[in-house]
Design an enzyme around this catalytic site. Structure first.
Site, PDB file in Angstrom:
ATOM      1  N   ALA A   1       8.973 -31.363  -3.449  1.00 50.36           N
ATOM      2  CA  ALA A   1      10.013 -31.748  -1.970  1.00 50.36           C
ATOM      3  C   ALA A   1      10.263 -32.877  -1.680  1.00 50.36           C
ATOM      4  O   ALA A   1       8.916 -33.632  -1.697  1.00 50.36           O
ATOM      5  CB  ALA A   1      11.122 -31.048  -1.543  1.00 50.36           C
TER       6      ALA A   1
ATOM      7  N   GLY B   1       9.002 -27.780  -5.125  1.00 44.45           N
ATOM      8  CA  GLY B   1      10.739 -27.820  -5.850  1.00 44.45           C
ATOM      9  C   GLY B   1      10.220 -28.559  -6.903  1.00 44.45           C
ATOM     10  O   GLY B   1      11.106 -27.445  -8.496  1.00 44.45           O
TER      11      GLY B   1
ATOM     12  N   GLU C   1       9.780 -25.539  -9.277  1.00 48.14           N
ATOM     13  CA  GLU C   1      10.999 -24.158  -8.819  1.00 48.14           C
ATOM     14  C   GLU C   1      12.398 -24.737  -9.945  1.00 48.14           C
ATOM     15  O   GLU C   1      12.264 -23.800 -10.848  1.00 48.14           O
ATOM     16  CB  GLU C   1      10.996 -24.331  -7.674  1.00 48.14           C
ATOM     17  CG  GLU C   1      10.425 -23.466  -6.997  1.00 48.14           C
ATOM     18  CD  GLU C   1      10.374 -23.593  -5.001  1.00 48.14           C
ATOM     19  OE1 GLU C   1      10.620 -22.397  -4.299  1.00 48.14           O
ATOM     20  OE2 GLU C   1      10.650 -24.517  -4.767  1.00 48.14           O
TER      21      GLU C   1
ATOM     22  N   GLU D   1       2.724 -24.869  -1.282  1.00 45.62           N
ATOM     23  CA  GLU D   1       4.181 -25.137   0.173  1.00 45.62           C
ATOM     24  C   GLU D   1       2.798 -24.531   1.414  1.00 45.62           C
ATOM     25  O   GLU D   1       3.063 -24.823   2.334  1.00 45.62           O
ATOM     26  CB  GLU D   1       4.998 -24.639   0.201  1.00 45.62           C
ATOM     27  CG  GLU D   1       5.801 -24.553  -0.782  1.00 45.62           C
ATOM     28  CD  GLU D   1       6.140 -24.587  -2.054  1.00 45.62           C
ATOM     29  OE1 GLU D   1       7.050 -24.808  -2.926  1.00 45.62           O
ATOM     30  OE2 GLU D   1       5.171 -24.218  -3.041  1.00 45.62           O
TER      31      GLU D   1
END
Length: 291
Positions: free
Chosen positions: A97, A141, A144, A164
């Site tokens: 991200a 992300g 994901e 994370e």
């Protein structure tokens, strides 16, 4: 959706040499519409979405997801598209991200504005099959996003991870849920608590990826070929197949089998069922009406 215009030669100036090589195999048509995406149709019935933030290693941001969701909606509504492939560059599918967007967020702002909720749109609203073709880094992300697809392909160069924990947070777009369902609690717990990466080969061995390819080119070729195969079938049956497989993630085996049977019965009301079974009996190729 808007017509797909031919990719202009000038567009190649914005691609790195490695990315350009990946797409040289295709004589594509593309619509020049998005800042962070390239959209093309490498084969009939296949929509190819390429994340295109090379300087940021395709870091995911709200702006990128606004474009991605818009592109997915258009392809989902397009009668000529039967399946979608999402990929990035040879170096990075999506390296995580955009931390610059997140670092100053407060709890109240993130909570009241449902921050990153839009990132999961494709899993809840897009009905056509999506294949992720992962090369290079797919972290946070990016991992994901890859797992949100219905099918994941990757190359041996792929590097996955949910790091994370190293930033003082946890996965927020389904990483803890999808990774655990795919590879089991113990292994997922280890990866999420340590923030360690894992390889494309491991993704294949653990069942996270359906296929692992030697090169980035082969990975994208394989994803496009599979998407083209899917696009060649009855759209009615494909939609139903995706629905029942996804339902298996929510229901127990007994309820799931009952649900599957009801959808199976319903397909006998489609014209494509008659076309498919008649063609099989007559040893002909079915010509689907998608009805």
């Amino acid at each position: 959706m808007p017509p797909l215009y031919r990719l202009r030669p000038v567009a190649s100036r914005f691609l790195s040499p490695s990315v350009a090589r990946l797409y040289r195999a295709y004589s594509v048509q593309s619509m020049q519409k998005y800042e962070h995406l390239l959209i093309s149709n490498p084969k009939p019935g296949v929509g190819l979405i390429t994340l295109n933030r090379p300087k940021a290693l395709n870091a995911l941001s709200s702006a990128l997801f606004v474009e991605l969701n818009d592109a997915l909606r258009q392809l989902d509504q397009d009668k000529e598209t039967g399946a979608v492939v999402i990929t990035g560059s040879e170096k990075a599918f999506a390296a995580g991200a955009d931390i610059k967007e997140m670092k100053d967020l407060t709890f109240s702002k993130a909570y009241t504005e449902d921050f990153i909720e839009m990132w999961s749109l494709q899993t809840s609203q897009i009905k056509k099959p999506i294949i992720s073709a992962v090369n290079g880094y797919a972290l946070g992300g990016g991992c994901e996003l890859a797992m949100m697809a219905d099918i994941m392909y990757c190359s041996t160069s792929a590097r996955f991870g949910q790091p994370e924990i190293k930033l003082g947070i946890i996965p927020g777009a389904g990483g803890s849920q999808r990774l655990t369902k795919a590879i089991g609690k113990s292994k997922a717990m280890e990866l999420i608590l340590t923030g360690n990466n894992f390889t494309g080969i491991e993704a294949g061995e653990w069942g996270l990826a359906a296929k692992v390819f030697e090169s980035a080119q082969e990975c994208i070729d394989g994803a496009v070929e599979t998407a083209a195969t899917i696009a060649g079938y009855s759209r009615v049956a494909v939609k139903a197949a995706k629905e029942v497989v996804n339902k298996s993630q929510e229901l127990g085996i007994r309820e799931g089998v009952e649900y599957e049977r009801r959808v199976f019965h319903s397909l006998f009301g489609s014209r494509d069922q008659k076309i498919g079974m008649t063609a099989f009996s007559e040893k002909k190729k079915p010509e689907w009406l998608h009805e």
